[in-house]
Design an enzyme around this catalytic site. Structure first.
Site, PDB file in Angstrom:
ATOM      1  N   ASN A   1      10.663  22.937  -1.304  1.00  0.00           N
ATOM      2  CA  ASN A   1      11.075  24.280  -0.891  1.00  0.00           C
ATOM      3  C   ASN A   1      11.422  25.116  -2.108  1.00  0.00           C
ATOM      4  O   ASN A   1      11.876  24.607  -3.138  1.00  0.00           O
ATOM      5  CB  ASN A   1      12.248  24.217   0.091  1.00  0.00           C
TER       6      ASN A   1
ATOM      7  N   CYS B   1       8.197  31.835 -15.242  1.00  0.00           N
ATOM      8  CA  CYS B   1       7.129  32.533 -15.966  1.00  0.00           C
ATOM      9  C   CYS B   1       5.853  32.573 -15.127  1.00  0.00           C
ATOM     10  O   CYS B   1       5.105  33.548 -15.154  1.00  0.00           O
ATOM     11  CB  CYS B   1       6.848  31.825 -17.291  1.00  0.00           C
TER      12      CYS B   1
ATOM     13  N   CYS C   1       6.366  20.365   3.838  1.00  0.00           N
ATOM     14  CA  CYS C   1       5.714  19.125   4.274  1.00  0.00           C
ATOM     15  C   CYS C   1       5.925  18.836   5.749  1.00  0.00           C
ATOM     16  O   CYS C   1       5.021  18.353   6.435  1.00  0.00           O
ATOM     17  CB  CYS C   1       6.220  17.959   3.434  1.00  0.00           C
TER      18      CYS C   1
ATOM     19  N   CYS D   1      13.885  32.917 -19.318  1.00  0.00           N
ATOM     20  CA  CYS D   1      13.618  32.418 -20.671  1.00  0.00           C
ATOM     21  C   CYS D   1      12.963  33.467 -21.565  1.00  0.00           C
ATOM     22  O   CYS D   1      12.503  33.144 -22.665  1.00  0.00           O
ATOM     23  CB  CYS D   1      12.756  31.161 -20.618  1.00  0.00           C
TER      24      CYS D   1
ATOM     25  N   CYS E   1      10.730  18.709  18.405  1.00  0.00           N
ATOM     26  CA  CYS E   1       9.702  18.276  17.456  1.00  0.00           C
ATOM     27  C   CYS E   1      10.289  17.146  16.618  1.00  0.00           C
ATOM     28  O   CYS E   1      11.327  16.582  16.973  1.00  0.00           O
ATOM     29  CB  CYS E   1       9.215  19.431  16.578  1.00  0.00           C
TER      30      CYS E   1
END
Length: 281
Positions: free
Chosen positions: A25, A68, A82, A143, A238
């Site tokens: 996630n 980046c 998933c 950064c 589910c």
């Protein structure tokens, strides 16, 4: 087990020379990346979904960080993890092996195979290929030349939704019911939206299988499963309580006069809270 969050992440990451990220996630990925950059730790990142795995190394010897490459998080309404999309088991094994090999190489030789690259592996298709990534960005908020992020931030807010659907948040509290609540009261109408093959492995009594994909695509007639009496609630279940939330929203639009509630935690929650002997797969 410790909850890894913005309050304790720096303290946890500080203890290690390198971090291998295997999460699924965006909120956690950004948090891990930010901590690694702030603490000058190398990050070996792995991801897997359906039939493909990905591995890349960030913050290595002046190379790019995760921000980046991904300065803006993905829209949580258009991404799946998933639990939602599924994954071919061996894919995680291939990805994990690549991460482990990369970590050993960096620690043993000081060199990286995947810094500045994205390795894509599809065991299903028998294909592996590497994509060259752009380098460190001067405009990166973390950064870059003038960083604006100097400590962990509110990642749930940054990514647009709590846990970025790691546990799901489509339903409001009044549209949900816990496993303990379901167990304490008799229910007449329970729809299980797992795939048919999973339903065949294990299922709660009196539940009816309507596969999630078929439900959303309108391929299954659910009218026979909806009670004529609108005061009778319909519960939706589910595996982990994610797709059931989406299914509830879908059913509410189609049957606005009825009450639909999803089961928090799904069958995994049932095993944890009600019946430890219930199969986990």
């Amino acid at each position: 087990m410790v909850d890894f969050n913005a309050q304790n992440a720096l303290e946890i990451v500080q203890q290690y020379d390198m971090v291998l990220d295997c999460t699924d996630n965006a909120t956690t990925r950004y948090l891990v990346n930010d901590c690694c950059v702030l603490l000058k730790k190398v990050l070996v990142s792995g991801a897997a979904l359906r039939f493909e795995g990905q591995v890349s190394t960030f913050n290595f010897q002046g190379g790019p960080c995760y921000r980046c490459i991904n300065p803006v998080p993905p829209n949580p309404d258009t991404t799946q993890n998933c639990f939602e999309a599924g994954i071919l088991g061996p894919v995680t094994g291939v990805g994990g092996a690549l991460q482990a090999a990369e970590a050993i190489k960096i620690l043993a030789s000081g060199e990286s195979a995947y810094a500045g690259k994205l390795m894509l592996a599809s065991p299903w298709d028998g294909v592996m290929r590497a994509i060259t990534l752009r380098g460190r960005q001067a405009s990166c908020q973390l950064c870059g030349e003038n960083p604006s992020i100097t400590e962990p931030i509110d990642y749930e807010r940054f990514c647009g939704s709590g846990k970025n659907k790691a546990y799901g948040n489509a339903s409001t509290e009044d549209e949900r019911i816990t496993c303990k609540q379901l167990h304490a009261e008799p229910y007449k109408h329970l729809i299980d939206v797992r795939p048919t093959v999973e339903f065949g492995i294990c299922a709660l009594g009196n539940s009816k299988c309507v596969p999630f994909d078929d439900l959303m695509a309108g391929k299954t007639d659910v009218d026979p499963l909806i009670p004529k009496d609108t005061s009778e609630p319909v519960y939706v279940l589910c595996r982990a309580g994610i797709n059931s939330q989406i299914a509830v929203q879908h059913l509410k639009k189609k049957y606005p006069d009825h009450t639909f509630k999803d089961i928090v935690g799904g069958l995994l929650g049932w095993t944890a809270d009600i019946d430890p002997s219930f199969p986990v797969y």
